[in-house]
Design a protein around this motif. Structure first.
Motif, PDB file in Angstrom:
ATOM      1  N   GLY A  38       0.817  -1.188   0.000  1.00 13.55           N
ATOM      2  CA  GLY A  38       0.000   0.000   0.000  1.00 13.55           C
ATOM      3  C   GLY A  38       0.865   1.258   0.000  1.00 13.55           C
ATOM      4  N   SER A  39       0.281   2.351   0.510  1.00 14.30           N
ATOM      5  CA  SER A  39       0.945   3.654   0.432  1.00 14.30           C
ATOM      6  C   SER A  39       1.723   4.017   1.686  1.00 14.30           C
ATOM      7  N   ASP A  40       1.563   3.269   2.781  1.00 14.35           N
ATOM      8  CA  ASP A  40       2.273   3.653   4.012  1.00 14.35           C
ATOM      9  C   ASP A  40       2.701   2.464   4.864  1.00 14.35           C
ATOM     10  N   SER A  41       2.724   1.254   4.294  1.00 19.06           N
ATOM     11  CA  SER A  41       3.119   0.066   5.040  1.00 19.06           C
ATOM     12  C   SER A  41       4.231  -0.667   4.300  1.00 19.06           C
ATOM     13  N   VAL A  42       4.985  -1.472   5.067  1.00 16.83           N
ATOM     14  CA  VAL A  42       6.079  -2.218   4.474  1.00 16.83           C
ATOM     15  C   VAL A  42       6.235  -3.540   5.198  1.00 16.83           C
ATOM     16  N   GLN A  43       6.527  -4.585   4.439  1.00 21.78           N
ATOM     17  CA  GLN A  43       6.821  -5.895   4.984  1.00 21.78           C
ATOM     18  C   GLN A  43       8.343  -6.019   5.107  1.00 21.78           C
ATOM     19  N   VAL A  44       8.802  -6.337   6.337  1.00 19.52           N
ATOM     20  CA  VAL A  44      10.248  -6.424   6.606  1.00 19.52           C
ATOM     21  C   VAL A  44      10.608  -7.882   6.816  1.00 19.52           C
ATOM     22  N   ASP A  45      11.582  -8.405   6.039  1.00 19.56           N
ATOM     23  CA  ASP A  45      12.061  -9.785   6.169  1.00 19.56           C
ATOM     24  C   ASP A  45      13.585  -9.758   6.268  1.00 19.56           C
ATOM     25  N   TRP A  46      14.150 -10.630   7.104  1.00 18.04           N
ATOM     26  CA  TRP A  46      15.613 -10.673   7.273  1.00 18.04           C
ATOM     27  C   TRP A  46      16.081 -12.095   7.539  1.00 18.04           C
ATOM     28  N   LYS A  47      17.373 -12.294   7.415  1.00 16.69           N
ATOM     29  CA  LYS A  47      17.996 -13.595   7.646  1.00 16.69           C
ATOM     30  C   LYS A  47      19.221 -13.406   8.541  1.00 16.69           C
ATOM     31  N   VAL A  48      19.560 -14.460   9.308  1.00 16.53           N
ATOM     32  CA  VAL A  48      20.737 -14.438  10.175  1.00 16.53           C
ATOM     33  C   VAL A  48      21.378 -15.807  10.141  1.00 16.53           C
ATOM     34  N   ASN A  49      22.718 -15.831  10.320  1.00 18.09           N
ATOM     35  CA  ASN A  49      23.452 -17.089  10.169  1.00 18.09           C
ATOM     36  C   ASN A  49      23.751 -17.799  11.484  1.00 18.09           C
ATOM     37  N   VAL A  50      23.445 -17.217  12.623  1.00 14.77           N
ATOM     38  CA  VAL A  50      23.730 -17.853  13.911  1.00 14.77           C
ATOM     39  C   VAL A  50      22.443 -17.996  14.692  1.00 14.77           C
ATOM     40  N   GLY A  51      22.478 -18.927  15.676  1.00 16.48           N
ATOM     41  CA  GLY A  51      21.260 -19.200  16.427  1.00 16.48           C
ATOM     42  C   GLY A  51      21.300 -18.756  17.869  1.00 16.48           C
ATOM     43  N   SER A  52      22.404 -18.086  18.322  1.00 15.66           N
ATOM     44  CA  SER A  52      22.523 -17.695  19.728  1.00 15.66           C
ATOM     45  C   SER A  52      22.070 -16.267  19.954  1.00 15.66           C
ATOM     46  N   LEU A  53      21.004 -15.895  19.300  1.00 17.79           N
ATOM     47  CA  LEU A  53      20.504 -14.527  19.419  1.00 17.79           C
ATOM     48  C   LEU A  53      19.605 -14.365  20.635  1.00 17.79           C
ATOM     49  N   ARG A  54      19.522 -13.137  21.121  1.00 22.88           N
ATOM     50  CA  ARG A  54      18.594 -12.792  22.196  1.00 22.88           C
ATOM     51  C   ARG A  54      17.405 -11.998  21.674  1.00 22.88           C
ATOM     52  N   GLY A  55      17.444 -11.663  20.374  1.00 22.11           N
ATOM     53  CA  GLY A  55      16.339 -10.918  19.781  1.00 22.11           C
ATOM     54  C   GLY A  55      16.835  -9.973  18.710  1.00 22.11           C
ATOM     55  N   TYR A  56      15.940  -9.060  18.283  1.00 23.49           N
ATOM     56  CA  TYR A  56      16.263  -8.091  17.229  1.00 23.49           C
ATOM     57  C   TYR A  56      15.772  -6.723  17.678  1.00 23.49           C
ATOM     58  N   TRP A  57      16.521  -5.711  17.210  1.00 24.33           N
ATOM     59  CA  TRP A  57      16.136  -4.322  17.491  1.00 24.33           C
ATOM     60  C   TRP A  57      15.857  -3.649  16.149  1.00 24.33           C
ATOM     61  N   LEU A  58      14.592  -3.254  15.990  1.00 24.56           N
ATOM     62  CA  LEU A  58      14.134  -2.677  14.735  1.00 24.56           C
ATOM     63  C   LEU A  58      13.816  -1.211  14.951  1.00 24.56           C
ATOM     64  N   THR A  59      14.354  -0.345  14.077  1.00 25.39           N
ATOM     65  CA  THR A  59      14.088   1.095  14.178  1.00 25.39           C
ATOM     66  C   THR A  59      13.687   1.620  12.813  1.00 25.39           C
ATOM     67  N   TRP A  60      12.906   2.699  12.801  1.00 24.50           N
ATOM     68  CA  TRP A  60      12.549   3.372  11.548  1.00 24.50           C
ATOM     69  C   TRP A  60      12.326   4.846  11.833  1.00 24.50           C
ATOM     70  N   GLU A  61      12.631   5.661  10.807  1.00 21.92           N
ATOM     71  CA  GLU A  61      12.481   7.107  10.950  1.00 21.92           C
ATOM     72  C   GLU A  61      12.269   7.724   9.587  1.00 21.92           C
ATOM     73  N   GLY A  62      11.643   8.916   9.605  1.00 20.62           N
ATOM     74  CA  GLY A  62      11.374   9.627   8.363  1.00 20.62           C
ATOM     75  C   GLY A  62      12.638  10.251   7.793  1.00 20.62           C
ATOM     76  N   GLU A  63      12.502  10.787   6.569  1.00 22.92           N
ATOM     77  CA  GLU A  63      13.646  11.389   5.902  1.00 22.92           C
ATOM     78  C   GLU A  63      14.109  12.652   6.625  1.00 22.92           C
ATOM     79  N   GLN A  64      13.178  13.447   7.163  1.00 22.63           N
ATOM     80  CA  GLN A  64      13.504  14.650   7.912  1.00 22.63           C
ATOM     81  C   GLN A  64      13.669  14.271   9.385  1.00 22.63           C
ATOM     82  N   ARG A  65      14.933  14.073   9.822  1.00 28.49           N
ATOM     83  CA  ARG A  65      15.197  13.584  11.169  1.00 28.49           C
ATOM     84  C   ARG A  65      14.884  14.623  12.237  1.00 28.49           C
ATOM     85  N   SER A  66      14.836  15.909  11.815  1.00 29.98           N
ATOM     86  CA  SER A  66      14.589  16.954  12.803  1.00 29.98           C
ATOM     87  C   SER A  66      13.143  17.027  13.228  1.00 29.98           C
TER      88      SER A  66
END
Length: 518
Positions: free
Chosen positions: A431-459
């Motif tokens: 659609g016009s304002d949504s996104v599907q995020v997919d990722w891969k990792v090579n190790v299994g000893s993770l504690r989780g993921y940290w996901l961030t997003w921000e607009g083009e104008q950071r101010s």
């Protein structure tokens, strides 16, 4: 005729007698003392110019022998008049030539005898440690009051306050009145600190007054510095400088029970060292230090210093000190430069003169294989390699000493965790304002993921957002994103956050698949 010849002979002796300025300094006084001496000089209207000059000449003769300076004697002069005036403070003159010139150029104040105000200035300004141009902390302070004895004022209270603060008070009166008042203001003993003398006979008390001052500010003390496990340095003021003689130094351990036996060649037993075994040193008259060697570690010693001279008697001084405990390497072990598969181990102190070699043992906890490394005695660090990541190791550093003794010290250290970066990140607009995020990792000893997003104008306030996802998550959908939103995903490990990947979502009418492949 006979009386005329006697008078002529007496006059000739007076004329031939050297002046005070020409007399050499009395030997043995120059390096005797350390303290601050303030002279309170009555120069009011009751003191004539002649009397004022005689008092200054008396001070000149009295002070001539003293060595002046920061670690010697310092002198100040406060004149009493209607408005008392500090002619010079303790920091002004550090040489005899400067002091003598200042005394010659001092002019009387005249006016009333405002001794009380002068004493207030002395207490609050001159004799108070820590003030500008004031007295030094921890050293003797002396106030010498020269007065004609006329209308001294209500001085008993102010003088008592000075004495309560540790100031020694001495008085010289050229008059013969107010004895009871003057007797109350001097420091005991009165017979040594209160002088009545005619103005023309002041020179007869010079030596006695000087001795009284010296007795107060005599710097008879010894210090011990540079103490190590087997040596120390004895330091003292060179009171024999300019005299013939020598210093006798005796030192030995404090007794722990039995008395030591007699000895020769510089050793023996001495009551001054508690009857224990002692060593004896003889130092020249111009010396001020002695190095004491052959001491035992972690032992309390007493040392005595006796200045010996046929010209003057001195007290025997003593001091007690304790040598430092013996320090065998390694006394400290530290770890630095810890990586995923290596660490640097350091130790100290470095003792190449007593250590033959160092051995380093290390193993993973619990129950890992034991590894060893040998390090040269001139080195105090080594790098341990080929270690397992994120593992606790027990590291032991042992030193083999030439004496046959061995000293070891252990420390625990952890290698760094391996934190691989994210392998792949894909964004698919929905659609016009949504996104599907997919990722891969090579190790299994993770504690989780940290996901961030921000607009083009950071101010813009509120454009940055973040989200934690559990380790079993490999995708998520973000909605209501601002235009050209930048999305980042980072893996989270036990000890740190791994390197993440970022992509920017571009919204169009048709959904597009894009991303970043590592």
């Amino acid at each position: 005729m006979e009386s005329h010849m006697c008078l002529t002979w007496l006059l000739l002796c007076v004329l031939l007698r050297p002046s005070a300025a020409q007399n050499p300094a009395p030997e043995g006084v120059l390096n005797c003392c350390e303290g601050d001496v303030l002279f309170l000089l009555d120069s009011s209207g009751s003191v004539s110019s002649y009397e004022h000059t005689r008092m200054l000449n008396f001070l000149s003769e009295l002070l001539l022998p003293f060595s002046l300076g920061e670690d010697q004697v310092r002198v100040g002069l406060l004149q009493v008049g209607t408005q008392p005036r500090l002619e010079f403070g303790f920091d002004t003159h550090s040489t005899q030539s400067g002091l003598q010139g200042a005394l010659r150029n001092t002019k009387p104040l005249r006016g009333d005898t405002n001794t009380v105000e002068a004493l207030r200035m002395a207490k609050e300004r001159v004799l108070r440690p820590g003030t500008a141009d004031g007295a030094r902390a921890g050293l003797p302070r002396v106030l010498v009051w020269l007065t004609d004895g006329v209308k001294p004022g209500d001085v008993i209270g102010p003088m008592a306050e000075l004495q309560e603060e540790g100031v020694a008070v001495l008085v010289v009166s050229t008059g013969h009145g107010n004895y009871l008042v003057l007797r109350q203001v001097v420091s005991p003993p009165v017979e040594n600190h209160l002088y009545f003398v005619d103005i023309d006979d002041m020179s007869i008390i010079t030596e006695d007054l000087r001795d009284a001052i010296i007795e107060i500010i005599r710097a008879e003390r010894i210090n011990v510095r540079d103490i190590s496990t087997n040596s120390a340095t004895l330091q003292w003021r060179p009171v024999l400088s300019g005299l013939t003689g020598f210093y006798e130094v005796r030192f030995g351990p404090l007794p722990t029970g039995g008395a030591g036996g007699a000895g020769g060649g510089g050793t023996g037993t001495s009551p001054s060292t508690g009857g224990s075994q002692y060593q004896r040193l003889i130092q020249s008259a111009d010396s001020s230090t002695a190095r004491l060697t052959g001491l035992k570690p972690d032992t309390t010693y007493t040392a005595t210093l006796t200045p010996e001279s046929n010209e003057q008697s001195f007290n025997t001084l003593s001091v007690t000190f304790t040598t430092k405990p013996e320090v065998m390497s390694p006394a400290v072990v530290t770890v630095s430069e810890s990586g995923e598969t290596s660490i640097r181990v350091s130790w100290g102190p470095l003792q190449p003169e007593t250590v033959t070699s160092y051995y380093v043992e290390y193993s993973a906890l619990p129950g890992g294989k034991l590894h060893t490394a040998t390090v040269d005695r001139t080195q105090n660090s080594t790098v341990l390699r080929d270690l397992q990541p994120d593992t606790t190791y027990l590291v032991t550093v042992a030193a083999q000493h030439a004496s046959g003794k061995e000293k070891a010290m252990s420390v625990k250290v952890c290698t760094q965790e391996v934190t691989p970066a994210l392998a792949d990140l894909q964004l698919t607009t929905v659609g016009s304002d949504s996104v599907q995020v997919d990722w891969k990792v090579n190790v299994g000893s993770l504690r989780g993921y940290w996901l961030t997003w921000e607009g083009e104008q950071r101010s813009v306030h509120g454009q940055r957002s973040s989200l934690y996802l559990p380790p079993n998550s490999l995708s998520t959908r973000l909605t209501n994103l601002p235009p050209s939103a930048r999305v980042c995903v980072s893996p989270i490990y036990r000890t740190a956050r791994g390197e993440g990947l970022c992509c920017t979502a571009q919204f169009h009418s048709d959904a597009l698949s894009y991303g970043h492949q590592s």
